[in-house]
Design an enzyme around this catalytic site. Structure first.
Site, PDB file in Angstrom:
ATOM      1  N   ARG A  20       0.821  -1.213   0.000  1.00  0.00           N
ATOM      2  CA  ARG A  20       0.000   0.000   0.000  1.00  0.00           C
ATOM      3  C   ARG A  20       0.863   1.275   0.000  1.00  0.00           C
ATOM      4  O   ARG A  20       0.555   2.236   0.697  1.00  0.00           O
ATOM      5  CB  ARG A  20      -0.967  -0.015   1.194  1.00  0.00           C
ATOM      6  CG  ARG A  20      -2.087  -1.013   1.029  1.00  0.00           C
ATOM      7  CD  ARG A  20      -3.081  -0.902   2.177  1.00  0.00           C
ATOM      8  NE  ARG A  20      -2.460  -1.269   3.439  1.00  0.00           N
ATOM      9  CZ  ARG A  20      -2.920  -0.959   4.632  1.00  0.00           C
ATOM     10  NH1 ARG A  20      -4.024  -0.257   4.744  1.00  0.00           N
ATOM     11  NH2 ARG A  20      -2.292  -1.321   5.734  1.00  0.00           N
ATOM     12  N   GLU A  21       1.931   1.237  -0.794  1.00  0.00           N
ATOM     13  CA  GLU A  21       2.808   2.414  -0.853  1.00  0.00           C
ATOM     14  C   GLU A  21       2.042   3.656  -1.323  1.00  0.00           C
ATOM     15  O   GLU A  21       2.352   4.774  -0.908  1.00  0.00           O
ATOM     16  CB  GLU A  21       3.979   2.142  -1.812  1.00  0.00           C
ATOM     17  CG  GLU A  21       5.015   1.144  -1.295  1.00  0.00           C
ATOM     18  CD  GLU A  21       4.631  -0.320  -1.549  1.00  0.00           C
ATOM     19  OE1 GLU A  21       3.459  -0.589  -1.927  1.00  0.00           O
ATOM     20  OE2 GLU A  21       5.488  -1.192  -1.363  1.00  0.00           O
ATOM     21  N   LEU A  22       1.055   3.454  -2.189  1.00  0.00           N
ATOM     22  CA  LEU A  22       0.297   4.608  -2.695  1.00  0.00           C
ATOM     23  C   LEU A  22      -0.457   5.291  -1.563  1.00  0.00           C
ATOM     24  O   LEU A  22      -0.493   6.522  -1.472  1.00  0.00           O
ATOM     25  CB  LEU A  22      -0.674   4.159  -3.801  1.00  0.00           C
ATOM     26  CG  LEU A  22      -1.549   5.265  -4.394  1.00  0.00           C
ATOM     27  CD1 LEU A  22      -0.705   6.369  -5.025  1.00  0.00           C
ATOM     28  CD2 LEU A  22      -2.526   4.700  -5.433  1.00  0.00           C
ATOM     29  N   LYS A  23      -1.034   4.489  -0.697  1.00  0.00           N
ATOM     30  CA  LYS A  23      -1.767   5.041   0.453  1.00  0.00           C
ATOM     31  C   LYS A  23      -0.824   5.898   1.310  1.00  0.00           C
ATOM     32  O   LYS A  23      -1.144   7.034   1.665  1.00  0.00           O
ATOM     33  CB  LYS A  23      -2.343   3.889   1.273  1.00  0.00           C
ATOM     34  CG  LYS A  23      -3.080   4.304   2.531  1.00  0.00           C
ATOM     35  CD  LYS A  23      -3.490   3.058   3.322  1.00  0.00           C
ATOM     36  CE  LYS A  23      -4.161   3.420   4.623  1.00  0.00           C
ATOM     37  NZ  LYS A  23      -5.496   4.012   4.428  1.00  0.00           N
ATOM     38  N   LYS A 132     -20.227   3.165  -6.924  1.00  0.00           N
ATOM     39  CA  LYS A 132     -19.557   1.912  -7.251  1.00  0.00           C
ATOM     40  C   LYS A 132     -19.297   1.737  -8.744  1.00  0.00           C
ATOM     41  O   LYS A 132     -20.145   2.036  -9.568  1.00  0.00           O
ATOM     42  CB  LYS A 132     -20.399   0.735  -6.750  1.00  0.00           C
ATOM     43  CG  LYS A 132     -20.163   0.416  -5.297  1.00  0.00           C
ATOM     44  CD  LYS A 132     -21.244  -0.461  -4.751  1.00  0.00           C
ATOM     45  CE  LYS A 132     -21.198  -1.824  -5.383  1.00  0.00           C
ATOM     46  NZ  LYS A 132     -20.273  -2.727  -4.675  1.00  0.00           N
ATOM     47  N   ASP A 623     -28.303  -6.450   9.845  1.00  0.00           N
ATOM     48  CA  ASP A 623     -27.988  -5.420   8.845  1.00  0.00           C
ATOM     49  C   ASP A 623     -27.787  -6.026   7.464  1.00  0.00           C
ATOM     50  O   ASP A 623     -27.038  -6.986   7.303  1.00  0.00           O
ATOM     51  CB  ASP A 623     -26.696  -4.691   9.242  1.00  0.00           C
ATOM     52  CG  ASP A 623     -26.876  -3.865  10.509  1.00  0.00           C
ATOM     53  OD1 ASP A 623     -27.990  -3.386  10.743  1.00  0.00           O
ATOM     54  OD2 ASP A 623     -25.884  -3.702  11.250  1.00  0.00           O
ATOM     55  N   HIS A 718     -23.335  11.226   7.736  1.00  0.00           N
ATOM     56  CA  HIS A 718     -22.130  11.394   6.920  1.00  0.00           C
ATOM     57  C   HIS A 718     -21.573  12.801   7.041  1.00  0.00           C
ATOM     58  O   HIS A 718     -20.499  13.097   6.552  1.00  0.00           O
ATOM     59  CB  HIS A 718     -22.445  11.073   5.462  1.00  0.00           C
ATOM     60  CG  HIS A 718     -23.105   9.731   5.316  1.00  0.00           C
ATOM     61  ND1 HIS A 718     -24.468   9.577   5.432  1.00  0.00           N
ATOM     62  CD2 HIS A 718     -22.601   8.496   5.128  1.00  0.00           C
ATOM     63  CE1 HIS A 718     -24.756   8.297   5.300  1.00  0.00           C
ATOM     64  NE2 HIS A 718     -23.650   7.627   5.116  1.00  0.00           N
TER      65      HIS A 718
HETATM   66  N1  GLN Z   1     -24.908  -1.725  12.636  1.00  0.00           N
HETATM   67  C1  GLN Z   1     -23.914  -1.146  11.795  1.00  0.00           C
HETATM   68  C2  GLN Z   1     -23.370   0.130  12.435  1.00  0.00           C
HETATM   69  O1  GLN Z   1     -24.074   0.798  13.057  1.00  0.00           O
HETATM   70  C3  GLN Z   1     -24.456  -0.810  10.438  1.00  0.00           C
HETATM   71  C4  GLN Z   1     -23.374  -0.264   9.548  1.00  0.00           C
HETATM   72  C5  GLN Z   1     -23.798  -0.019   8.130  1.00  0.00           C
HETATM   73  O2  GLN Z   1     -24.977   0.105   7.864  1.00  0.00           O
HETATM   74  N2  GLN Z   1     -22.877   0.069   7.228  1.00  0.00           N
HETATM   75  O3  GLN Z   1     -22.226   0.476  12.260  1.00  0.00           O
END
Ligand code: GLN
Ligand code: ZN
Length: 783
Positions: A20-23, A132, A623, A718
């Site tokens: 992972r040298e690029l990282k 993606k 999940d 996010h």
């Molecule tokens: N239960 C996971 C969390 O809370 C769900 C993560 C996800 O949806 N990618 O981290």
């Protein structure tokens, strides 16, 4: 008797470097520790090493321009001058590196969270959207085109890298992303147009590039058009014909190898074969049957690049079987017009198996990473040209490894096979309807209207990561580590009670990764030390390798859950990763159908669900973050996938009684296409991401009158921004336009792992306050 050796191509190789040298180089540059010149030196060294490695291994068609400092789609956008106005590029001269990284990461060097891959907002410039790359786990930056988009050749990267290799004495075949796929991957910004309508403006730039490449000495160029593996409209097919007619005129004498991959050409075959290109690459791993068709229908002077080595998976190839099949399918197709290649670029597999020193010695010989796949190609070329000691040895080794894998008790567990045979349809269904279960659950929990909860994880602080690293290095005892985790959980539980959340979580502090954590405890999984694959930019992942029948030797989460529940009288959710997500984020064995591997995982998770219930868990969340991203590229294949994916989720979630509440979580909200499948999963409660679209995506739930309970994410995790009470209330009010009050749960839109406590605390306090406010004035109840 030996004939001239068949050429071999890689189509592209990993960019990250063996370690992972690029990282390292990127992150040190981003943090200001190193200057641009050093970053460029590291990049140059990585390119040189990759070219020399291919040469040393005997690859004859060595690609150039497959390296990227961040992403090759971004490189293409920059190359054709498709730089949105926000980034304030004046259009003169080359594009500065700062502009490039601003497009990649925004101007605050923001981190992205683990799912959804969106971008943090701040005061700086936002990054381009990321999504993606076809059905891989590689993410590309989505090009943005404006209403008055124009293009110009703003970077000569492909020419420069060609010359860079030439200076090392290596004659390469430059690789460029084809114009049709490039436009199709982009999106219009604030205008409603079809991006393909930009083709006439774009083609002159491509034409100029080709002629520059030719002047630099290139004789072949590889043009990637993976869009050929998608469903294409008649207009899109026509765009291919227009584009390649134009490009064929651009640089007479420069031969084009048109590369399709990630699937068969299917109904695009006629289109592909009608294009004026000198060569065509076929993915014969995903679609082996297409070779016969192509051989019958193709122009007899076409060069066929046969993609027979799996570029998407880590298994050693059965060289003998490939030789036999190729010999049969090629018939009398001239051997001088064949090239051997992986199915797609080797970008999607780890670099070198030889770097793995701790892999199970029985499993290791079954695998091949990028380096080994090159050796396989060279051996195949040799074998097909009459053979030599070299290829005889490799073919023999391959056959022995295949035979060993077939016979290994590590792979085949008769108990698992028997259990799978014993699966009945009723095992994949709850005993009673949702309406009945809901009554039982409401009685048991007596939750207020708009119950509040979170998705599972709490911040993975530096302390948590430090403790895990110390445990791995042996600097911390297992007992000390577990005591540390319990303390984290105890703090988190106490705090959740304090702020008044209704349904609690333990915080997932023990989990490095939501798939790895389970894979490490299941039979049939192997983990590498260095098997990194690029996910985006400097980020790499190390997917688990599912090599054998999957089973669960012991409970995986029960004691953690039980400890957390012992601290509170409120319901504590048991927290599991679903079978489809575990499957989609792993390298999966190729000797049985994916659906069967998924069923095995489903049974293992089912065991865990059963044990959690037995231990007293009243709510269990499973999940399925990656269910949607497993959708096949062609729509005609969707139903089969969704059928078994839903069946697997149900198999995992159905052993419980009516009054045990099953939750699921998905990190996205584009449900229109898969709504029926979501309904068929029949989870009692589903949490989804809808905050960024301002609940608009709930339309589909309303139109189809989704019956079960839903937690539409009420704030975007996010972003570091803390939502205020009014904002959350307003969002829930929007949700109330689509759902009845009795259906609505209140939760963030994903796990909080990537956030800091300073952000999480006020955000959740506000969320609870919003729920309380909303309870004062319920709007409507569904009859
Ligand atoms: N239960 C996971 C969390 O809370 C769900 C993560 C996800 O949806 N990618 O981290
Ligand atoms: Zn999520």
């Amino acid at each position: 008797m030996t004939s001239p050796k068949i050429p071999t191509a890689t189509l592209g190789v990993p960019r990250i470097g063996p370690h992972r040298e690029l990282k390292t180089a990127l992150e040190s540059f981003w943090s200001g520790k190193t200057a641009e010149a050093q970053l460029q030196d590291s990049a140059k060294a990585l390119r040189a090493a990759a070219w020399k490695d291919q040469q040393a291994r005997g690859i004859t068609k060595i690609p150039s321009n497959t390296f990227s400092l961040y992403d090759h789609v971004l490189d293409t956008a920059v190359m054709v001058g498709a730089i949105p106005e926000t980034y304030a590029w004046t259009g003169g001269g080359t594009v500065p590196l700062d502009t490039y990284f601003a497009m990649a990461r925004g101007t605050q060097g923001t981190a992205r969270s683990g799912c959804g891959h969106s971008h943090e907002e701040g005061n700086g410039l936002p990054a381009l959207e990321m999504t993606k790359w076809f059905d891989t786990n590689y993410h590309y930056m989505v090009p943005e085109f404006s209403g008055e988009q124009s293009f110009s050749l703003a970077s000569l990267k492909p020419v420069e890298e060609f010359l860079e290799a030439k200076a090392l004495g290596i004659h390469t075949r430059p690789v460029i992303l084809g114009p049709v796929t490039f436009l199709k991957l982009g999106k219009p910004h604030r205008v409603y147009t079809d991006t393909l309508s930009l083709l006439p403006k774009l083609l002159p730039v491509y034409a100029e590039l080709l002629s520059r490449l030719k002047s630099a000495g290139a004789d072949w160029v590889q043009i990637d058009e993976p869009a050929l593996a998608l469903d294409l409209s008649p207009l899109e097919k026509a765009a291919f014909r227009t584009a390649y007619a134009e490009l064929a005129k651009a640089a007479p004498g420069l031969q084009m190898m048109l590369a399709s991959y990630f699937g068969g050409l299917g109904d695009n075959l006629e289109t592909a074969l009608s294009l004026p290109v000198a060569g065509l690459h076929l993915d014969l791993v995903r679609a082996p049957e297409q070779l016969r068709d192509v051989v019958t229908k193709a122009r007899k002077d076409l060069v066929l690049s046969v993609g027979v080595i799996d570029g998407r998976n880590v298994w050693r190839a059965d060289l003998k079987a490939i030789c036999d099949r190729l010999t049969g399918d090629l018939g009398d197709w001239p051997r001088a017009q064949i090239e051997l290649a992986p199915s797609c670029s080797l970008l999607h597999v780890p670099v070198d198996l030889d770097l793995e020193t701790a892999l199970d010695p029985e499993v290791k010989p079954w695998l091949a990473f990028a380096a080994q796949k090159m050796d396989e190609l060279v051996a195949l070329a040799d074998a097909l040209s009459g053979g030599s000691r070299f290829s005889e040895k490799l073919v023999a080794q391959s056959s022995a490894a295949i035979a060993a894998r077939k016979a290994s008790t590590k792979v085949h567990d008769t108990n698992v096979a028997e259990r799978l045979r014993g699966v009945t349809p009723w095992m994949a269904a709850r005993a009673n309807s949702f309406a009945d279960r809901q009554k039982a659950q409401h009685k048991r929990f007596d939750l207020p209207l708009f119950p509040t909860t979170t998705i599972g994880s709490f911040p993975q602080t530096a302390d948590v990561r430090k403790a895990r690293a110390a445990l791995a290095k042996g600097e911390m005892t297992k007992e000390a580590y577990e005591a540390f985790l319990r303390q984290q959980t105890a703090d988190a539980v106490r705090w959740q009670e304090e702020i008044g959340l209704d349904v609690l979580v333990h915080g997932e502090f023990e989990r490095n990764d939501m798939v790895q954590y389970f894979g490490e405890q299941l039979a049939g999984f192997a983990f590498t030390h260095n098997g990194w694959v690029q996910s985006y930019g400097s980020r790499c992942v190390r997917p688990p390798i599912i090599y054998g029948d999957v089973s669960r030797p012991h409970p995986m989460t029960v004691s953690t859950w039980a400890y957390a529940q012992s601290l509170t009288a409120k319901p504590m959710k048991g927290m599991l990763t679903g079978p489809v997500t575990i499957l989609n984020w792993s390298f999966v064995r190729d000797d049985i159908p994916r659906a069967d591997v998924c069923r095995q995982i489903a049974l293992a998770i089912r065991d865990e669900v059963g044990d959690l219930e037995k231990a007293g868990a009243a709510m269990i969340q499973i999940d399925e973050a990656a269910l949607r991203e497993g959708l096949p590229l062609r729509r005609s294949d969707w139903k089969v996938y969704l059928d078994w994916a839903v069946e697997c989720f149900r198999l995992a979630s159905s052993p419980v009684t009516d009054q045990t509440q099953i939750h699921t979580h998905m990190c996205y909200s584009e449900f229109n296409d898969i709504f029926e499948a979501i309904t068929a999963m029949d989870a009692d409660v589903i949490s989804i991401e809808t905050s960024r679209s301002r609940m608009e995506l709930l339309d589909v739930f309303e139109d189809n009158s989704y019956p079960n309970e839903i937690g539409p994410g009420v704030y975007d995790i996010h972003s570091p921004r803390v939502p205020d009470v009014a904002q959350i209330v307003e969002l829930v009010k929007l949700a109330q336009q689509h759902l009845s009050d009795s259906q609505i749960w209140i939760n963030p839109d994903c796990g909080l792992k990537t956030r800091r406590w300073e952000e999480v605390r006020p955000a959740l306090v506000n969320m609870v306050a919003a729920a309380r406010q909303l309870r004062q004035s319920p709007v409507r109840r569904r009859a």
